[in-house]
Design a protein around this motif. Structure first.
Motif, PDB file in Angstrom:
ATOM      1  N   LEU A   1      -1.625  -8.826 -46.328  1.00 48.02           N
ATOM      2  CA  LEU A   1      -1.270  -8.593 -47.702  1.00 48.02           C
ATOM      3  C   LEU A   1       0.235  -8.770 -48.329  1.00 48.02           C
ATOM      4  O   LEU A   1       0.240  -9.503 -49.053  1.00 48.02           O
ATOM      5  CB  LEU A   1      -1.604  -7.143 -47.880  1.00 48.02           C
ATOM      6  N   ARG A   2       1.106  -8.376 -47.213  1.00 46.67           N
ATOM      7  CA  ARG A   2       2.535  -8.625 -47.640  1.00 46.67           C
ATOM      8  C   ARG A   2       2.832 -10.255 -47.493  1.00 46.67           C
ATOM      9  O   ARG A   2       3.543 -10.678 -48.425  1.00 46.67           O
ATOM     10  CB  ARG A   2       3.353  -7.858 -46.621  1.00 46.67           C
ATOM     11  N   ASN A   3       2.425 -10.938 -46.385  1.00 47.28           N
ATOM     12  CA  ASN A   3       2.474 -12.202 -46.275  1.00 47.28           C
ATOM     13  C   ASN A   3       1.951 -12.928 -47.421  1.00 47.28           C
ATOM     14  O   ASN A   3       2.622 -13.978 -47.896  1.00 47.28           O
ATOM     15  CB  ASN A   3       2.148 -12.969 -45.143  1.00 47.28           C
ATOM     16  N   LEU A   4       0.625 -12.767 -47.854  1.00 49.47           N
ATOM     17  CA  LEU A   4       0.034 -13.524 -48.976  1.00 49.47           C
ATOM     18  C   LEU A   4       1.069 -12.975 -50.208  1.00 49.47           C
ATOM     19  O   LEU A   4       1.073 -13.988 -51.367  1.00 49.47           O
ATOM     20  CB  LEU A   4      -1.372 -13.058 -49.087  1.00 49.47           C
ATOM     21  N   GLU A   5       1.229 -11.868 -50.615  1.00 51.72           N
ATOM     22  CA  GLU A   5       1.945 -11.702 -51.704  1.00 51.72           C
ATOM     23  C   GLU A   5       3.345 -12.440 -51.785  1.00 51.72           C
ATOM     24  O   GLU A   5       3.717 -12.804 -52.895  1.00 51.72           O
ATOM     25  CB  GLU A   5       2.414  -9.977 -51.778  1.00 51.72           C
ATOM     26  N   ALA A   6       3.797 -12.921 -50.674  1.00 52.60           N
ATOM     27  CA  ALA A   6       5.047 -13.533 -50.612  1.00 52.60           C
ATOM     28  C   ALA A   6       4.836 -15.024 -50.951  1.00 52.60           C
ATOM     29  O   ALA A   6       5.857 -15.811 -51.283  1.00 52.60           O
ATOM     30  CB  ALA A   6       5.781 -13.262 -49.332  1.00 52.60           C
ATOM     31  N   ALA A   7       3.724 -15.183 -50.354  1.00 53.79           N
ATOM     32  CA  ALA A   7       3.365 -16.822 -50.443  1.00 53.79           C
ATOM     33  C   ALA A   7       2.755 -17.351 -51.730  1.00 53.79           C
ATOM     34  O   ALA A   7       2.809 -18.508 -52.210  1.00 53.79           O
ATOM     35  CB  ALA A   7       2.444 -17.510 -49.551  1.00 53.79           C
ATOM     36  N   LEU A   8       2.052 -16.579 -52.405  1.00 51.93           N
ATOM     37  CA  LEU A   8       1.314 -16.769 -53.704  1.00 51.93           C
ATOM     38  C   LEU A   8       2.145 -16.349 -55.012  1.00 51.93           C
ATOM     39  O   LEU A   8       3.002 -15.491 -55.121  1.00 51.93           O
ATOM     40  CB  LEU A   8      -0.013 -15.985 -53.730  1.00 51.93           C
ATOM     41  N   PRO A   9       1.834 -17.043 -56.201  1.00 49.56           N
ATOM     42  CA  PRO A   9       2.760 -16.921 -57.266  1.00 49.56           C
ATOM     43  C   PRO A   9       1.969 -15.742 -58.139  1.00 49.56           C
ATOM     44  O   PRO A   9       2.298 -15.567 -59.419  1.00 49.56           O
ATOM     45  CB  PRO A   9       2.683 -18.082 -58.054  1.00 49.56           C
ATOM     46  N   CYS A  10       1.093 -14.868 -57.610  1.00 55.38           N
ATOM     47  CA  CYS A  10       0.627 -13.945 -58.712  1.00 55.38           C
ATOM     48  C   CYS A  10       0.173 -12.592 -57.290  1.00 55.38           C
ATOM     49  O   CYS A  10       0.441 -12.825 -56.191  1.00 55.38           O
ATOM     50  CB  CYS A  10      -0.779 -14.456 -59.147  1.00 55.38           C
ATOM     51  N   ARG A  11      -0.336 -11.710 -58.149  1.00 56.90           N
ATOM     52  CA  ARG A  11      -0.454 -10.431 -57.473  1.00 56.90           C
ATOM     53  C   ARG A  11      -1.709 -10.952 -56.482  1.00 56.90           C
ATOM     54  O   ARG A  11      -2.740 -11.652 -56.709  1.00 56.90           O
ATOM     55  CB  ARG A  11      -1.137  -9.354 -58.159  1.00 56.90           C
ATOM     56  N   VAL A  12      -1.963 -10.116 -55.349  1.00 59.55           N
ATOM     57  CA  VAL A  12      -2.968 -10.200 -54.216  1.00 59.55           C
ATOM     58  C   VAL A  12      -3.782  -8.765 -54.246  1.00 59.55           C
ATOM     59  O   VAL A  12      -3.042  -7.832 -53.917  1.00 59.55           O
ATOM     60  CB  VAL A  12      -2.501 -10.898 -52.944  1.00 59.55           C
ATOM     61  N   LEU A  13      -5.109  -8.862 -54.426  1.00 59.89           N
ATOM     62  CA  LEU A  13      -5.777  -7.722 -54.011  1.00 59.89           C
ATOM     63  C   LEU A  13      -7.146  -8.001 -53.029  1.00 59.89           C
ATOM     64  O   LEU A  13      -7.626  -9.165 -52.879  1.00 59.89           O
ATOM     65  CB  LEU A  13      -6.477  -7.346 -55.173  1.00 59.89           C
ATOM     66  N   ASP A  14      -7.499  -6.844 -52.320  1.00 62.84           N
ATOM     67  CA  ASP A  14      -8.664  -7.308 -51.402  1.00 62.84           C
ATOM     68  C   ASP A  14      -9.742  -6.545 -51.967  1.00 62.84           C
ATOM     69  O   ASP A  14      -9.673  -5.978 -52.984  1.00 62.84           O
ATOM     70  CB  ASP A  14      -8.190  -6.844 -49.729  1.00 62.84           C
ATOM     71  N   ARG A  15     -10.799  -6.515 -51.289  1.00 60.27           N
ATOM     72  CA  ARG A  15     -12.116  -5.806 -51.689  1.00 60.27           C
ATOM     73  C   ARG A  15     -11.962  -4.334 -52.175  1.00 60.27           C
ATOM     74  O   ARG A  15     -12.614  -3.928 -52.911  1.00 60.27           O
ATOM     75  CB  ARG A  15     -13.181  -6.300 -50.612  1.00 60.27           C
ATOM     76  N   THR A  16     -11.425  -3.740 -51.039  1.00 58.00           N
ATOM     77  CA  THR A  16     -11.360  -2.358 -51.116  1.00 58.00           C
ATOM     78  C   THR A  16     -10.517  -1.968 -52.494  1.00 58.00           C
ATOM     79  O   THR A  16     -10.892  -1.161 -53.144  1.00 58.00           O
ATOM     80  CB  THR A  16     -10.511  -1.783 -49.818  1.00 58.00           C
ATOM     81  N   GLN A  17      -9.424  -2.649 -52.670  1.00 58.59           N
ATOM     82  CA  GLN A  17      -8.448  -2.573 -53.881  1.00 58.59           C
ATOM     83  C   GLN A  17      -9.079  -2.744 -55.145  1.00 58.59           C
ATOM     84  O   GLN A  17      -9.110  -1.942 -56.122  1.00 58.59           O
ATOM     85  CB  GLN A  17      -7.305  -3.517 -53.726  1.00 58.59           C
ATOM     86  N   LEU A  18     -10.026  -3.555 -55.117  1.00 59.67           N
ATOM     87  CA  LEU A  18     -10.882  -4.054 -56.170  1.00 59.67           C
ATOM     88  C   LEU A  18     -11.806  -2.799 -56.625  1.00 59.67           C
ATOM     89  O   LEU A  18     -11.940  -2.414 -57.715  1.00 59.67           O
ATOM     90  CB  LEU A  18     -11.682  -5.440 -56.016  1.00 59.67           C
ATOM     91  N   ILE A  19     -12.532  -2.427 -55.429  1.00 63.32           N
ATOM     92  CA  ILE A  19     -13.498  -1.479 -55.858  1.00 63.32           C
ATOM     93  C   ILE A  19     -13.117  -0.011 -56.147  1.00 63.32           C
ATOM     94  O   ILE A  19     -13.364   0.547 -57.179  1.00 63.32           O
ATOM     95  CB  ILE A  19     -14.366  -1.252 -54.545  1.00 63.32           C
ATOM     96  N   LEU A  20     -11.820   0.320 -55.708  1.00 62.30           N
ATOM     97  CA  LEU A  20     -10.896   1.476 -55.978  1.00 62.30           C
ATOM     98  C   LEU A  20     -10.796   1.115 -57.433  1.00 62.30           C
ATOM     99  O   LEU A  20     -10.568   2.324 -58.182  1.00 62.30           O
ATOM    100  CB  LEU A  20      -9.686   1.636 -55.090  1.00 62.30           C
TER     101      LEU A  20
END
Length: 506
Positions: free
Chosen positions: A163-182
């Motif tokens: 999650l930390r690496n993807l947040e640093a590499a992508l120009p927007c926020r990153v969420l996974d499946r659990t975060q979306l359900i929450l």
């Protein structure tokens, strides 16, 4: 260029990515790029990539097997009609990657997002750093920038490092499946209990994903031997979150005690509880409204109903039961949610009969059934009497509906009681599906059984006659002078109260 150099290049663009996040205009509806990942299925042929902007081809990306994106939602490939009909002893087919991504799209829409692109990748194993590999990360970064996406959603759980690496590499926020359900649960929690349960699940998810700020933010000690770096800000945050988790658990335990007291008061009167369970969006709330006349929210969105509802209904035997509407289940339901919502799901554990509501029109109904039974097993409720309600039959083609009716009417089934019904129209095998469902609930109840009796009641016993009319089925009535001779059937508890009027058999 090596992968290490690629990652270094991505990290070098950090100021531009931060600026893009800050300068992007705020929208009422967030634009999302969906990413599905399928592991262990081997290499497959690449499908075409479509989006509202140009996407790179899989040949230019060695990490990508099936790039695919589009600007509008698409339906998942439908299975054959026979796969929708439940088969006894048949193993539940696993969802295809396309079906899994279609379900994830529905979750995104339920969260209020707008899907602007979809990508599906097949690879033999996950990348430890980014889950999908640096090449695919570059492709997603380009798609997210060209579509002006606000966030990238992964239909997979991400580790804190990923999650930390993807947040640093992508120009927007990153969420996974659990975060979306929450997030969906947080949107739909209305009661204090529901809000506490969601907060507990969010804190338990957040705790292992905190990132520290090093010794620069440490707190120095104040005594001999404590002149070192001291406690870091990360440790302080962890301790604060842990204290909040402990407090929320105390508050939820108080809710559990209140529910237990309410349940004890209900148990003082012999009124059994029937709980609606099932996959999210199977139509539980619509069925609940149809049976009880309540006006609870019924929506096509996933997890529209979060807080439990209880209403009394009367069965054909004139017995009264409490019908409970509970939260829906879903594939890969985060364990923290099952734990946090245990207070709510106690209604399932305490129910005498479970109504397992299934979507008869779904092309992966057996997979949904397996997921519901998995959660019921975690709640120790798998052995309870169940009635399978095959809902939404009005969406089935005519030939499939006729085949389903023929199967149900052919006799007892080894897999138990099944009732096809449309909660929206009331349709069923013999016209009235709701009447068949109520009769099935009657047959599944084992407390306060229905018995037949013959009563001889004096006409001046108005209270007794009124209770008989209100709580029993009267099959025959005959007047003998000042007496009324009645042949009735009803709950054993009510007939027991009329024992002084019972006619003893010769």
């Amino acid at each position: 260029m090596s992968r290490g150099e690629q990652r270094a290049g991505l990290a070098g663009n950090e100021p531009a990515r931060v600026a893009a996040k800050l300068l992007r205009p705020q929208r009422g509806v967030e634009r999302a790029v969906l990413v599905g990942v399928d592991f262990g299925r081997g290499r497959a042929s690449a499908s075409g990539a479509r989006s509202d902007s140009a996407c790179s081809n899989s040949e230019s990306n060695p990490d990508s097997e099936i790039p695919g994106s589009e600007s509008s939602p698409r339906s998942a490939p439908r299975r054959s009609s026979s796969s929708r009909l439940p088969a006894h002893g048949a193993a539940a087919p696993a969802l295809t990657p396309e079906e899994s991504l279609a379900e994830f799209r529905e979750l995104t829409l339920s969260a209020g997002g707008e899907v602007v692109a979809e990508l599906l990748q097949r690879r033999p194993k996950p990348d430890p750093a980014t889950l999908i590999g640096s090449g695919k990360v570059e492709e997603i970064a380009g798609i997210a920038a060209s579509t002006e996406a606000d966030l990238v959603l992964f239909d997979h759980d991400l580790s804190p490092t990923q999650l930390r690496n993807l947040e640093a590499a992508l120009p927007c926020r990153v969420l996974d499946r659990t975060q979306l359900i929450l997030d969906i649960f947080a949107r739909h929690a209305r009661t204090r209990e529901g809000q506490l349960q969601v907060e507990l699940a969010q804190l338990q998810y957040l705790l292992p994903r905190l990132t520290g700020r090093g010794q620069a933010m440490s707190q120095l000690g104040g005594g001999i031997g404590t002149r070192g770096p001291g406690e870091t800000q990360l440790e302080t945050d962890r301790r604060r979150i842990q204290r909040r988790i402990d407090q929320v658990k105390i508050d939820l335990e108080a809710v559990r005690r209140v529910r237990k007291q309410q349940r004890q008061r209900r148990e003082a009167v012999p009124v059994p509880t029937v709980a609606l369970v099932g996959y999210t969006n199977a139509g539980k709330s619509t069925l609940f409204n149809t049976l009880t006349g309540a006006q609870v929210l019924s929506s096509s969105q996933m997890f529209a109903t979060l807080d439990p509802k209880l209403r009394a209904i009367e069965l054909p035997s004139r017995r009264k039961v409490l019908l409970s509407d509970t939260v829906g289940f879903i594939r890969n339901l985060p364990h923290t949610l099952v734990t946090s919502f245990r207070a709510t799901l106690e209604e399932v554990a305490q129910a005498e009969v479970l109504l397992h509501v299934r979507d008869a029109s779904s092309s992966y109904g057996e997979e949904q059934k397996a997921q519901v039974e998995k959660v019921l097993g975690e709640l120790d409720a798998l052995s309870k009497p169940r009635v399978e309600v095959l809902n939404k039959i009005d969406l089935l083609p005519e030939d499939e509906r006729a085949a389903l009716f023929a199967r149900v009417n052919s006799g007892p089934k080894p897999e138990g009681t099944m009732v096809p019904v449309s909660a929206l129209t009331g349709e069923g095998p013999n016209g009235n599906g709701l009447a068949a469902l109520l009769a099935a609930i009657d047959g599944a109840l084992y407390s306060d059984p229905v018995i037949e009796a013959e009563l001889r009641v004096p006409q001046h016993e108005g209270a007794a006659l009124a209770a008989i009319e209100a709580g029993m089925n009267v099959h025959a009535r005959k007047y003998e002078g000042n007496l009324v001779r009645l042949t009735v059937s009803g709950p054993a508890s009510l007939i027991g109260r009329m024992r002084r009027f019972r006619v003893r058999s010769e």
